[in-house]
Scaffold this motif. Structure first.
Motif, PDB file in Angstrom:
ATOM      1  N   MET A 265       1.031  -1.486  -0.173  1.00  0.00           N
ATOM      2  CA  MET A 265       0.050   0.375  -0.120  1.00  0.00           C
ATOM      3  C   MET A 265       0.677   1.165   0.063  1.00  0.00           C
ATOM      4  O   MET A 265       1.711   1.224   0.569  1.00  0.00           O
ATOM      5  N   ALA A 266       0.710   2.060  -1.046  1.00  0.00           N
ATOM      6  CA  ALA A 266       1.509   2.918  -0.952  1.00  0.00           C
ATOM      7  C   ALA A 266       0.654   4.107   0.273  1.00  0.00           C
ATOM      8  O   ALA A 266       0.062   4.328   0.824  1.00  0.00           O
ATOM      9  N   SER A 267       1.766   4.227   0.702  1.00  0.00           N
ATOM     10  CA  SER A 267       1.531   5.711   2.148  1.00  0.00           C
ATOM     11  C   SER A 267       1.766   7.138   2.107  1.00  0.00           C
ATOM     12  O   SER A 267       2.732   6.899   0.741  1.00  0.00           O
ATOM     13  N   ILE A 268       0.650   7.690   1.529  1.00  0.00           N
ATOM     14  CA  ILE A 268       1.138   9.554   1.415  1.00  0.00           C
ATOM     15  C   ILE A 268       0.817   9.775   2.809  1.00  0.00           C
ATOM     16  O   ILE A 268       0.080  10.339   3.630  1.00  0.00           O
ATOM     17  N   ARG A 269       2.110  10.913   2.832  1.00  0.00           N
ATOM     18  CA  ARG A 269       2.221  11.508   4.029  1.00  0.00           C
ATOM     19  C   ARG A 269       2.152  12.826   3.650  1.00  0.00           C
ATOM     20  O   ARG A 269       2.023  13.757   3.110  1.00  0.00           O
ATOM     21  N   ARG A 270       1.029  13.611   4.455  1.00  0.00           N
ATOM     22  CA  ARG A 270       0.488  14.769   4.586  1.00  0.00           C
ATOM     23  C   ARG A 270       1.457  15.743   5.699  1.00  0.00           C
ATOM     24  O   ARG A 270       1.170  15.166   6.995  1.00  0.00           O
ATOM     25  N   LYS A 271       1.837  17.250   5.627  1.00  0.00           N
ATOM     26  CA  LYS A 271       2.207  17.620   6.564  1.00  0.00           C
ATOM     27  C   LYS A 271       0.616  18.315   6.972  1.00  0.00           C
ATOM     28  O   LYS A 271       0.653  18.748   8.573  1.00  0.00           O
ATOM     29  N   LYS A 272      -0.248  18.511   6.203  1.00  0.00           N
ATOM     30  CA  LYS A 272      -1.807  18.803   7.060  1.00  0.00           C
ATOM     31  C   LYS A 272      -2.291  18.037   8.189  1.00  0.00           C
ATOM     32  O   LYS A 272      -2.000  17.372   7.859  1.00  0.00           O
ATOM     33  N   LYS A 273      -2.960  18.454   9.190  1.00  0.00           N
ATOM     34  CA  LYS A 273      -3.353  18.021   9.626  1.00  0.00           C
ATOM     35  C   LYS A 273      -4.673  17.311   9.697  1.00  0.00           C
ATOM     36  O   LYS A 273      -5.836  18.067   9.940  1.00  0.00           O
ATOM     37  N   THR A 274      -4.360  15.732   9.734  1.00  0.00           N
ATOM     38  CA  THR A 274      -5.396  15.876   9.237  1.00  0.00           C
ATOM     39  C   THR A 274      -6.014  14.222   8.768  1.00  0.00           C
ATOM     40  O   THR A 274      -4.941  13.818   9.742  1.00  0.00           O
ATOM     41  N   THR A 275      -6.718  13.431   9.636  1.00  0.00           N
ATOM     42  CA  THR A 275      -6.730  12.201   9.863  1.00  0.00           C
ATOM     43  C   THR A 275      -7.844  11.923   8.433  1.00  0.00           C
ATOM     44  O   THR A 275      -7.882  10.636   8.360  1.00  0.00           O
ATOM     45  N   ILE A 276      -7.383  11.663   7.090  1.00  0.00           N
ATOM     46  CA  ILE A 276      -8.233  11.323   6.250  1.00  0.00           C
ATOM     47  C   ILE A 276      -7.060   9.958   5.860  1.00  0.00           C
ATOM     48  O   ILE A 276      -5.705  10.379   5.712  1.00  0.00           O
ATOM     49  N   GLY A 277      -7.159   9.162   5.784  1.00  0.00           N
ATOM     50  CA  GLY A 277      -6.448   7.645   5.603  1.00  0.00           C
ATOM     51  C   GLY A 277      -5.869   7.170   6.075  1.00  0.00           C
ATOM     52  O   GLY A 277      -5.646   6.341   6.260  1.00  0.00           O
ATOM     53  N   LYS A 278      -6.674   7.644   7.533  1.00  0.00           N
ATOM     54  CA  LYS A 278      -6.701   7.088   8.859  1.00  0.00           C
ATOM     55  C   LYS A 278      -7.173   5.055   9.187  1.00  0.00           C
ATOM     56  O   LYS A 278      -7.847   5.625   9.049  1.00  0.00           O
ATOM     57  N   HIS A 279      -6.020   4.859   9.327  1.00  0.00           N
ATOM     58  CA  HIS A 279      -7.096   2.735   9.720  1.00  0.00           C
ATOM     59  C   HIS A 279      -8.195   2.970  10.331  1.00  0.00           C
ATOM     60  O   HIS A 279      -6.896   3.483  11.746  1.00  0.00           O
ATOM     61  N   VAL A 280      -8.392   3.121  10.688  1.00  0.00           N
ATOM     62  CA  VAL A 280      -9.745   2.722  11.404  1.00  0.00           C
ATOM     63  C   VAL A 280      -9.930   1.082  12.348  1.00  0.00           C
ATOM     64  O   VAL A 280     -10.653   1.052  12.821  1.00  0.00           O
ATOM     65  N   GLY A 281     -10.029  -0.051  11.361  1.00  0.00           N
ATOM     66  CA  GLY A 281     -10.466  -0.505  11.149  1.00  0.00           C
ATOM     67  C   GLY A 281     -10.764  -1.289  10.322  1.00  0.00           C
ATOM     68  O   GLY A 281      -9.859  -1.124   9.043  1.00  0.00           O
ATOM     69  N   THR A 282     -10.981  -2.937  10.072  1.00  0.00           N
ATOM     70  CA  THR A 282     -11.398  -4.154   9.283  1.00  0.00           C
ATOM     71  C   THR A 282     -12.747  -4.072   8.818  1.00  0.00           C
ATOM     72  O   THR A 282     -13.387  -3.484   9.211  1.00  0.00           O
ATOM     73  N   CYS A 283     -12.672  -3.646   7.367  1.00  0.00           N
ATOM     74  CA  CYS A 283     -14.069  -3.689   6.472  1.00  0.00           C
ATOM     75  C   CYS A 283     -14.927  -4.788   6.627  1.00  0.00           C
ATOM     76  O   CYS A 283     -14.205  -5.962   7.417  1.00  0.00           O
ATOM     77  N   LYS A 284     -16.019  -4.816   7.533  1.00  0.00           N
ATOM     78  CA  LYS A 284     -17.106  -6.153   7.877  1.00  0.00           C
ATOM     79  C   LYS A 284     -17.655  -6.913   6.327  1.00  0.00           C
ATOM     80  O   LYS A 284     -18.035  -7.498   6.569  1.00  0.00           O
ATOM     81  N   PHE A 285     -17.499  -5.819   5.713  1.00  0.00           N
ATOM     82  CA  PHE A 285     -17.611  -6.904   4.050  1.00  0.00           C
ATOM     83  C   PHE A 285     -16.501  -7.790   3.568  1.00  0.00           C
ATOM     84  O   PHE A 285     -16.654  -9.041   2.685  1.00  0.00           O
ATOM     85  N   CYS A 286     -15.240  -7.175   3.491  1.00  0.00           N
ATOM     86  CA  CYS A 286     -14.738  -7.694   3.000  1.00  0.00           C
ATOM     87  C   CYS A 286     -12.876  -8.261   2.831  1.00  0.00           C
ATOM     88  O   CYS A 286     -12.521  -9.276   2.809  1.00  0.00           O
ATOM     89  N   GLY A 287     -12.883  -7.881   4.695  1.00  0.00           N
ATOM     90  CA  GLY A 287     -12.071  -7.998   5.467  1.00  0.00           C
ATOM     91  C   GLY A 287     -10.526  -7.289   4.528  1.00  0.00           C
ATOM     92  O   GLY A 287      -9.665  -6.846   5.654  1.00  0.00           O
ATOM     93  N   GLY A 288     -10.970  -5.530   4.063  1.00  0.00           N
ATOM     94  CA  GLY A 288     -10.270  -4.874   4.016  1.00  0.00           C
ATOM     95  C   GLY A 288      -9.923  -3.407   4.835  1.00  0.00           C
ATOM     96  O   GLY A 288     -10.367  -3.748   5.838  1.00  0.00           O
ATOM     97  N   SER A 289      -9.055  -2.747   4.115  1.00  0.00           N
ATOM     98  CA  SER A 289      -8.877  -1.659   5.839  1.00  0.00           C
ATOM     99  C   SER A 289     -10.155  -0.564   5.408  1.00  0.00           C
ATOM    100  O   SER A 289      -9.969  -0.645   4.636  1.00  0.00           O
TER     101      SER A 289
END
Ligand SMILES: [Zn+2]
Length: 102
Positions: A1-25
């Motif tokens: 997985m490509a990681s994109i780092r942003r300087k801006k203070k944001t939670t976008i892209g942050k992993h919060v759990g496992t998908c209930k449908f497919c087990g993805g992130s």
């Protein structure tokens, strides 16, 4: 997985759990949480950040995805009524529903 780092203070892209449908992130997508596999497999798993006028904290989203249930959240609004409920993952219906204290 490509990681994109942003300087801006944001939670976008942050992993919060496992998908209930497919087990993805499940990641923060800004106004909602969604499965990273949406782009690949059209996995439609999403969780709204606000439900019935309440914003759902990331802690509760994590709990929902790991334990299947959030803490009791106070102050949901439906019409004239305000109520407290926990959010649960309904395995049968494959969706989030409200769990009321008895
Ligand atoms: Zn998924």
């Amino acid at each position: 997985m490509a990681s994109i780092r942003r300087k801006k203070k944001t939670t976008i892209g942050k992993h919060v759990g496992t998908c209930k449908f497919c087990g993805g992130s499940v990641i923060d997508k800004g106004s909602f949480y969604g499965c990273v596999n949406y782009a690949k497999t059209k996995c439609s798993f999403t969780i709204s950040k606000t439900m019935l006028g309440k914003s759902i904290s990331q802690t509760n989203i994590k709990k929902l995805l790991t334990e299947g249930k959030t803490n009791v959240i106070k102050g949901f609004k439906k019409g004239e009524n305000t109520f407290n409920a926990a959010l649960i993952w309904d395995e049968k219906e494959k969706r989030i529903s409200f769990s009321f204290e008895k």
